[in-house]
Write an enzyme that holds these catalytic residues in place. Structure first.
Site, PDB file in Angstrom:
ATOM      1  N   GLY A  19      -4.874   8.271   1.441  1.00  0.00           N
ATOM      2  CA  GLY A  19      -4.664   6.910   1.924  1.00  0.00           C
ATOM      3  C   GLY A  19      -5.935   6.323   2.498  1.00  0.00           C
ATOM      4  N   SER A  20      -6.658   7.118   3.284  1.00  0.00           N
ATOM      5  CA  SER A  20      -7.933   6.666   3.846  1.00  0.00           C
ATOM      6  C   SER A  20      -8.955   6.400   2.747  1.00  0.00           C
ATOM      7  CB  SER A  20      -8.487   7.711   4.826  1.00  0.00           C
ATOM      8  OG  SER A  20      -7.696   7.769   5.995  1.00  0.00           O
ATOM      9  N   GLU A  57      -1.165  -7.790   5.461  1.00  0.00           N
ATOM     10  CA  GLU A  57       0.112  -8.462   5.675  1.00  0.00           C
ATOM     11  C   GLU A  57       1.094  -7.552   6.396  1.00  0.00           C
ATOM     12  OE1 GLU A  57       3.815 -10.366   3.051  1.00  0.00           O
ATOM     13  OE2 GLU A  57       2.026  -9.601   2.065  1.00  0.00           O
ATOM     14  N   GLY A  70      -5.506  12.814   3.140  1.00  0.00           N
ATOM     15  CA  GLY A  70      -6.635  11.899   3.263  1.00  0.00           C
ATOM     16  C   GLY A  70      -6.774  10.895   2.139  1.00  0.00           C
ATOM     17  N   GLN A  79       0.539  12.724   0.110  1.00  0.00           N
ATOM     18  CA  GLN A  79       0.388  12.274   1.492  1.00  0.00           C
ATOM     19  C   GLN A  79      -0.149  13.391   2.377  1.00  0.00           C
ATOM     20  OE1 GLN A  79       4.159  10.612   2.723  1.00  0.00           O
ATOM     21  NE2 GLN A  79       4.111   9.015   1.165  1.00  0.00           N
ATOM     22  N   PHE A  84       0.867  -1.184   0.000  1.00  0.00           N
ATOM     23  CA  PHE A  84       0.000   0.000   0.000  1.00  0.00           C
ATOM     24  C   PHE A  84       0.896   1.223   0.000  1.00  0.00           C
ATOM     25  CE2 PHE A  84      -2.730   3.274   1.705  1.00  0.00           C
ATOM     26  CZ  PHE A  84      -4.025   2.918   1.346  1.00  0.00           C
TER      27      PHE A  84
END
Length: 435
Positions: free
Chosen positions: A257-258, A280, A255, A252, A245
């Site tokens: 990534g969310s 993982e 928001g 960055q 990910f």
């Protein structure tokens, strides 16, 4: 005296290059060029040092949509012919496709051409909008009202689209695209490695920024991606493991990534062939992102919260529990006497039913339940506090059984209590992110 040693992380400069027209549409505070990686040890060695140069600059550029690459190595001085001088370009070339550009003019020509021709591939599974930073800087709308009234078709709106690839290598051009974007895994994920291309069950979810140059023309820009791997889940489903990910540096802390994680989760919920989503070996930053968004999802689930705590509960932006008019942590106000399935202790059968319905891995869901109980736990309820402590310690004991079983009884109890206090402290930190 010159030591001829360069820091590889500082020497390697990354840029997402746009066409001239796209650059003119950026706000003054937007920059997608000349940023640096977090790691270079997979490429240049454990100490991330390059020997033999002064003022070394490794200029690696990507066309912001197609990720076509340009590589240039410059320096003010280089040691004479010696086996100890590192081959900067040759080493990096072993990790990227061989068709990278060395001619800057030819590269910029391709960037200009692809600004209007490049289109993402895959299945569009989610999208969201943000106000254009340029429009915002000119005072066109503001705050929450602006966010809620965005027109996806407007040039003042930036769309972000999430694309899914399954049976990946069957998509024309995607294998080559993946070979260009996979470098970011080495540069931004600690212990990240390239996947085995011979394994055809990999799935990918890509996030692209879409800018409308006009009502009939849009340009796309790569933001980040995640890789997923399916494992058999008895009797006839799969467990989908989120393996990698990454969101690129310029995007960055905004928001995205969310948004990408939630798009993946909602897609998993819609898929009848997937039993659960697992992660993982997550890094701490990703674990926080995951916890924060999973908590928000549960807090917004009215049926889950109603069954879990009974009586009336608040949702969305309202505070669940907290300090009420009674001055006590927890239910506040006049109080609610109805006890829900969360207990404590939580009803295990009820928790497992919801866990399966929501397709969340076992340990993760147990942690989320523990956080929500702590959020509403009344500090004056001695029985509830004890039940909560025992519930958390039971999970910790099972999870760390092999280590704890080797300790003497008193030492085991001491270690469990110490771990419990650490976990509870971290829960308070995570809850503060959503409340």
């Amino acid at each position: 005296m010159t030591d001829w040693t360069s820091d590889a992380n500082e020497a390697l400069t990354l840029s997402l290059v746009r066409s001239q027209e796209d650059k003119e549409a950026l706000a003054e505070n937007e920059s997608y060029i000349e940023f640096h990686p977090n790691f270079t040890y997979p490429i240049y060695g454990e100490d991330e040092k390059i020997y033999g140069y002064n003022d070394l600059v490794i200029d690696l550029r990507f066309a912001s949509g197609s990720l076509a690459q340009y590589l240039s190595v410059k320096y003010s001085e280089k040691l004479g012919s010696s086996s100890t001088v590192d081959d900067v370009e040759g080493t990096l070339a072993g990790f990227i496709p061989s068709d990278y550009y060395k001619d800057e003019r030819a590269f910029l020509k391709r960037v200009a051409e692809e600004a209007v021709s490049f289109q993402p591939t895959g299945q569009l599974i989610s999208s969201y909008t943000r106000p254009s930073p340029l429009a915002a800087s000119k005072g066109k709308g503001k705050g929450v009202e602006r966010m809620q009234n965005l027109d996806p078709g407007s040039v003042d709106t930036i769309e972000f689209e999430v694309y899914h690839h399954k049976a990946t290598w069957n998509t024309p051009g995607f294998r080559e695209y993946h070979r260009r974007m996979q470098l970011f895994i080495l540069l931004y994920i600690e212990a990240g490695t390239y996947i085995n291309e011979e394994d055809e069950v990999w799935e990918f979810v890509l996030l692209q920024r879409k800018r409308r140059a006009s009502p009939h023309l849009a340009t796309y820009h790569f933001v980040g991606y995640s890789s997923l791997y399916p494992f058999y889940h008895f009797p006839e489903k799969v467990r989908l493991r989120l393996s990698q990910f990454v969101i690129l540096t310029p995007y960055q802390r905004h928001g995205h990534g969310s948004e990408l994680y939630n798009a993946i989760y909602q897609y998993v919920i819609r898929r009848s062939d997937v039993a659960e989503l697992t992660v993982e070996d997550p890094a701490e930053a990703f674990e926080d992102l995951r916890d924060k968004n999973d908590l928000k999802m549960l807090l917004a689930n009215e049926q889950f919260m109603q069954e879990g705590f009974g009586g009336e509960v608040s949702h969305g932006g309202g505070r669940v529990g907290g300090v009420g008019r009674t001055g006590k942590s927890g239910r506040g106000g006049t109080g609610i006497s109805t006890k829900g399935k969360m207990g404590p202790p939580a009803d295990k059968a009820w928790v497992e039913k919801w866990r399966k319905d929501l397709k969340i891995a076992g340990r993760q869901f147990q942690r989320l339940v523990e956080m929500l109980i702590l959020l509403r736990l009344d500090a004056s309820d001695a029985r509830g506090l004890r039940a909560y402590r025992l519930q958390v310690k039971e999970r910790l004991y099972r999870f760390n059984f092999e280590i704890l079983a080797q300790l003497e009884k008193d030492e085991r109890h001491e270690k469990l209590e110490e771990t419990f206090q650490t976990v509870k402290e971290d829960y308070h930190r995570l809850l503060a992110l959503v409340h």
